[in-house]
Scaffold this motif. Sequence first.
Motif, PDB file in Angstrom:
ATOM      1  N   UNK A  23      -7.905  -6.906   7.959  1.00 11.37           N
ATOM      2  CA  UNK A  23      -6.120  -6.162   8.049  1.00 11.37           C
ATOM      3  C   UNK A  23      -6.077  -6.724   6.676  1.00 11.37           C
ATOM      4  N   UNK A  24      -6.045  -7.533   5.991  1.00 14.52           N
ATOM      5  CA  UNK A  24      -6.334  -7.914   4.468  1.00 14.52           C
ATOM      6  C   UNK A  24      -6.784  -6.420   3.489  1.00 14.52           C
ATOM      7  N   UNK A  25      -8.848  -6.451   3.922  1.00 15.69           N
ATOM      8  CA  UNK A  25      -9.405  -5.479   3.515  1.00 15.69           C
ATOM      9  C   UNK A  25      -9.383  -3.841   3.301  1.00 15.69           C
ATOM     10  N   UNK A  26      -8.346  -3.747   4.681  1.00 16.57           N
ATOM     11  CA  UNK A  26      -8.685  -2.619   5.345  1.00 16.57           C
ATOM     12  C   UNK A  26      -7.395  -1.754   5.380  1.00 16.57           C
ATOM     13  N   UNK A  27      -6.191  -2.361   5.471  1.00 18.99           N
ATOM     14  CA  UNK A  27      -5.309  -2.631   5.594  1.00 18.99           C
ATOM     15  C   UNK A  27      -4.102  -2.741   4.729  1.00 18.99           C
ATOM     16  N   UNK A  28      -3.852  -2.218   3.282  1.00 19.96           N
ATOM     17  CA  UNK A  28      -3.496  -3.384   1.756  1.00 19.96           C
ATOM     18  C   UNK A  28      -1.868  -2.924   2.099  1.00 19.96           C
ATOM     19  N   UNK A  29      -2.140  -1.429   2.441  1.00 20.35           N
ATOM     20  CA  UNK A  29      -0.342  -1.443   2.260  1.00 20.35           C
ATOM     21  C   UNK A  29       0.812  -1.794   3.260  1.00 20.35           C
ATOM     22  N   UNK A  30       0.048  -2.011   4.746  1.00 20.32           N
ATOM     23  CA  UNK A  30       0.869  -2.540   5.147  1.00 20.32           C
ATOM     24  C   UNK A  30       0.662  -3.380   5.224  1.00 20.32           C
ATOM     25  N   UNK A  31      -0.451  -4.502   5.321  1.00 27.33           N
ATOM     26  CA  UNK A  31      -0.200  -5.696   5.683  1.00 27.33           C
ATOM     27  C   UNK A  31       0.431  -7.194   4.929  1.00 27.33           C
ATOM     28  N   UNK A  32       1.524  -6.373   4.605  1.00 24.62           N
ATOM     29  CA  UNK A  32       2.921  -7.635   4.586  1.00 24.62           C
ATOM     30  C   UNK A  32       3.359  -7.637   6.183  1.00 24.62           C
ATOM     31  N   UNK A  33       3.922  -6.407   6.544  1.00 28.59           N
ATOM     32  CA  UNK A  33       3.859  -5.895   7.590  1.00 28.59           C
ATOM     33  C   UNK A  33       4.134  -6.410   9.005  1.00 28.59           C
TER      34      UNK A  33
END
Length: 427
Positions: A23-33
């Motif tokens: 998630x951190x590496x491949x979904x940076x825009x939504x990792x917080x959610x």
Amino acid sequence: MSNRFTQYILIAMALGIVMGSLVFNYLPDSRGEIAADVNLIAMLFLRLIKMIIAPLVFATLVGGIAHMGSGSKLGRIFAKTMGWFVTASFVSLLLGLVMVNLLQPGANFPGTLPAAGQSTGLQTSAFSIEKFLTHLIPVSIADAMAQNEILQIVIFAIFFAVAMGAMPERSKPMLALIDDLGHIMLKVTGYVMLFAPLAVWAAIMATVSKNGLGVLWKLIVFMGGFYLSLAILWAILITVGFIVIGPRYSHLLRLIREPLMIAFSTASSEAAYPKTLEGLNRFGASSRISSFVLPLGYSFNLDGTMMYCTFAAIFIAQTYHIEMSLGTQLAMLATLMITSKGVAGVPRASLVVIASTLSQFNIPEAGLLMIMGIDTFLDMGRSATNVIGNSLATAVVAKWEGELAPEHELGPDDVVASGEIPALGHG
């Protein structure tokens, strides 16, 4: 079942790390959610733990003390318990002081230092000895239970149990009811713990998704030194365990491996409380002792947190090139011996204690900003260490009081179903 449960937790931790990294590496825009959504599962589990702790502590503690008999025995156990806590705290603080001076993790710090006047946002005013002393006494037992104030519940339970002991005939029906409540709460604990692997996965995944593993490299020298120091503290605690309790101490280490992993993965000593209590009773420690010593330990015997206080405080002084003489460092240790005992009920307690101590020794409180980003990863080690320290303290006091069942009565391979613990008040 116990071995399978351990395997489930290990698998959950591994899955959490892998999925969090993805998630951190491949979904940076939504990792917080995603981290917030996944963390909800862990938070629900911790709320389940909080739901059972107050009645569990009250029932087991009142039942244990009421079965002790004379008040002199209670006083003797309390004196031995606090003596152990003070000694363990001193050793932990001193080890942190020695290791941070040997390793010098703050020397030649490569990062940019926060401005000395920058605020950390920590409520250091929330801590004082005066507030701690008034915090000891609950406004009402209902309020203490609603707020999950373990120390306040312990104070009320002691008065309640001593009063019951003074009226043995009248208190028999009440004592039977409390014993039944204790067994029911232990059964409830067994049900809640079924969700532990899921909570472990969620807690690890949320942490890694939000921060990534790369954040650890920024302070790898500090983290490496701290975990090396924790390993030495573990070695000391385990060695003492074998010296005082003997070879059967290895059985206790096996029994507390699950609460250790739960505390580490959730960064919460509180989450491990029910399983630690269960492990101690399986080990043969009288519930009279375990239900008294363990709750006190959650306020007065946080070995991992103690060591972190001196290690982090001197590290920050090193990064700002502030020279501290041996006398000054020993004065800081003495200060922490006192202030660290007043953190019950204070959010982010270790950081608050460190911040208030830094200001007393003219060290910039802003230095905490460097390590606040990795505090969760540090808290994992602290929480696990607190579990092993409190379980050792309970077993040692039980041994001293002759309330540790002989090994032939509880063999090393005995398995007790979760929630089924030897009768309250009987070793």
